[in-house]
Scaffold this active site. Sequence first.
Site, PDB file in Angstrom:
ATOM      1  CD  GLU A 209      84.386  34.265  10.058  1.00  0.00           C
ATOM      2  OE1 GLU A 209      85.527  34.658  10.391  1.00  0.00           O
ATOM      3  OE2 GLU A 209      83.636  34.925   9.327  1.00  0.00           O
ATOM      4  CB  CYS A 243      90.948  33.140  15.589  1.00  0.00           C
ATOM      5  SG  CYS A 243      89.805  34.510  15.785  1.00  0.00           S
TER       6      CYS A 243
HETATM    7  P1  NAD Z   1      88.027  22.847  15.961  1.00  0.00           P
HETATM    8  O1  NAD Z   1      88.080  22.940  14.483  1.00  0.00           O
HETATM    9  O2  NAD Z   1      88.723  21.733  16.628  1.00  0.00           O
HETATM   10  O3  NAD Z   1      86.509  22.778  16.460  1.00  0.00           O
HETATM   11  C1  NAD Z   1      85.518  23.675  16.009  1.00  0.00           C
HETATM   12  C2  NAD Z   1      84.168  22.996  16.013  1.00  0.00           C
HETATM   13  O4  NAD Z   1      84.182  21.883  15.129  1.00  0.00           O
HETATM   14  C3  NAD Z   1      83.720  22.462  17.374  1.00  0.00           C
HETATM   15  O5  NAD Z   1      82.367  22.816  17.585  1.00  0.00           O
HETATM   16  C4  NAD Z   1      83.901  20.966  17.235  1.00  0.00           C
HETATM   17  O6  NAD Z   1      82.948  20.228  17.984  1.00  0.00           O
HETATM   18  C5  NAD Z   1      83.686  20.713  15.761  1.00  0.00           C
HETATM   19  N1  NAD Z   1      84.455  19.557  15.278  1.00  0.00           N
HETATM   20  C6  NAD Z   1      85.665  19.128  15.701  1.00  0.00           C
HETATM   21  N2  NAD Z   1      86.078  18.056  14.985  1.00  0.00           N
HETATM   22  C7  NAD Z   1      85.095  17.798  14.092  1.00  0.00           C
HETATM   23  C8  NAD Z   1      84.923  16.817  13.063  1.00  0.00           C
HETATM   24  N3  NAD Z   1      85.844  15.890  12.825  1.00  0.00           N
HETATM   25  N4  NAD Z   1      83.783  16.853  12.334  1.00  0.00           N
HETATM   26  C9  NAD Z   1      82.848  17.794  12.555  1.00  0.00           C
HETATM   27  N5  NAD Z   1      82.966  18.751  13.514  1.00  0.00           N
HETATM   28  C10 NAD Z   1      84.058  18.755  14.272  1.00  0.00           C
HETATM   29  O7  NAD Z   1      88.550  24.270  16.458  1.00  0.00           O
HETATM   30  P2  NAD Z   1      88.764  24.793  17.930  1.00  0.00           P
HETATM   31  O8  NAD Z   1      89.844  24.027  18.588  1.00  0.00           O
HETATM   32  O9  NAD Z   1      87.462  24.910  18.644  1.00  0.00           O
HETATM   33  O10 NAD Z   1      89.270  26.280  17.649  1.00  0.00           O
HETATM   34  C11 NAD Z   1      90.600  26.551  17.312  1.00  0.00           C
HETATM   35  C12 NAD Z   1      90.753  26.943  15.872  1.00  0.00           C
HETATM   36  O11 NAD Z   1      89.706  27.787  15.467  1.00  0.00           O
HETATM   37  C13 NAD Z   1      92.017  27.721  15.614  1.00  0.00           C
HETATM   38  O12 NAD Z   1      92.566  27.317  14.402  1.00  0.00           O
HETATM   39  C14 NAD Z   1      91.544  29.154  15.510  1.00  0.00           C
HETATM   40  O13 NAD Z   1      92.359  30.012  14.778  1.00  0.00           O
HETATM   41  C15 NAD Z   1      90.230  28.964  14.864  1.00  0.00           C
HETATM   42  N6  NAD Z   1      89.361  30.082  15.173  1.00  0.00           N
HETATM   43  C16 NAD Z   1      88.964  30.911  14.174  1.00  0.00           C
HETATM   44  C17 NAD Z   1      88.169  32.004  14.471  1.00  0.00           C
HETATM   45  C18 NAD Z   1      87.697  32.960  13.425  1.00  0.00           C
HETATM   46  O14 NAD Z   1      86.836  33.767  13.745  1.00  0.00           O
HETATM   47  N7  NAD Z   1      88.191  32.921  12.218  1.00  0.00           N
HETATM   48  C19 NAD Z   1      87.795  32.225  15.785  1.00  0.00           C
HETATM   49  C20 NAD Z   1      88.220  31.348  16.759  1.00  0.00           C
HETATM   50  C21 NAD Z   1      88.995  30.264  16.454  1.00  0.00           C
END
Ligand code: NAD
Length: 448
Positions: A209, A243
Amino acid sequence: MIFQQIHKEQQEFFHSQKTKSIKYRKMQLELLRDVIKKREKEFYTAIDKDFGKSEFDTYTTEISFLYNDIEFYLKNLNRLAKPKRVKTNLANQLGKSSVIKEPLGNVLVIGAWNYPYQLTLSPAIAAIAAGNTVIVKPSEIASHTSRLMVELINSTFSREFLYALEGDAEITSALLKLKFDKIFFTGSTRVGKIIYEAAAKQLTPVTLELGGKSPVIVSEYADVDLAAKRIVWGKFINGGQTCVAPDYILVDKKVQGKFLEHLRRYIDTFAYKVDSPHYSRIINDKNFQRLVGLIDSEKIYCGGGSNPLTRFIEPTVLFPVAWEDKVMEDEIFGPILPVLSFHTFSEALHAISQREKPLAAYLFSNNSKEKKAFSERISFGGGCINEVVMHLSNENLPFGGVGNSGMGNYHGEYGFDTFSHKKAILDRMTWGEPPLRYPPYTDSKLNW
Ligand code: NAD
């Protein structure tokens, strides 16, 4: 590490068949609902500490979703889990065919911080409903909500069934080395690629997602007042950190003046001021700096103010914006709204189709030809006509992205299917052998 041990315990517990019992699943869902209800106040306090989100917004955009999800599965679980009889083709007569939705096994849910409760617990609820054992990893970025969810889950549930752990990228990388039967990830496209790659090594199926730049088209046939009102709400709720928030506006030149005036008026009416308890702050300094860097002072139509101490950014409309501007490069994920204009509706659709497929798209128009073209010509995860964001609140609609905005979906029955394997069973009679089936294929059989 302890989670490697728990992962093993969860696999064993899954094989005990206990989670296949519908009664067991319902009991766990009821338990989760009851503990959230009991500690609801703590949910509001934690998220307020993370990014100043109001109780009303937290209830309507997070907690109520969890209750609705649980109620949906409690009500529909018997139906969803029931093996489905399907037709049997001629070659397999006399037999009975059915599809059994079996749980995948032991699943990992990785959450995002921006709607921390909904995005972490909603997939977990669907996974439980479908009969899986679950490890949950909320986002460390919203540290108070992450701590609360981990403490609440681990003090309520048996760890061999449902376990939560706090952790950053390093912990997540270690988790990804384990073999899960499914990984459900919500977050950025950048990290989504890391998850997909790690999962591929184990041939683990994923639901991703992700995000993207979700456009809104405001056509000459729109009710521009209503469009502005709904857009201002959907863009600035959660401080723009949604998002499916409108990322940018494409407005028909003929109505752009009127539309911009309404935008400004609704921003004023909704009173998103520096001391407003109804307007969220930016999650951390890094994102605050990134967002402030996107505000081109020469293009500010309204807003533009900010305060680094409170991580407050005023609702900001930029106009006129060009495709080449920095603010149009990546998903904004904050309270900055670029407005671009177009001459023809086709031009707007074409411009969207030239970019990565967004998670959402929205159209404001009362013209049926435009509605049809919008629905059919461009690709996006899901969206609305004459509305924004709300499609995700209908559990009868699948929620998920396409292309760069993700793969797979959930909510309601789709969530149940996401965590299930559709197992095909053909049950044949032990009599009525077809004469031609078995070798040797003699001439008399071939010439039959
Ligand atoms: P992110 O990708 O930075 O983090 C998401 C998760 O990934 C966290 O739990 C984090 O600990 C983990 N993570 C971060 N870096 C990692 C790595 N190198 N290796 C493994 N895991 C890692 O995203 P965010 O800042 O929490 O959220 C923002 C983004 O998420 C935006 O792009 C937004 O559009 C998207 N988003 C999508 C939805 C959806 O339902 N499609 C919902 C909310 C947010």
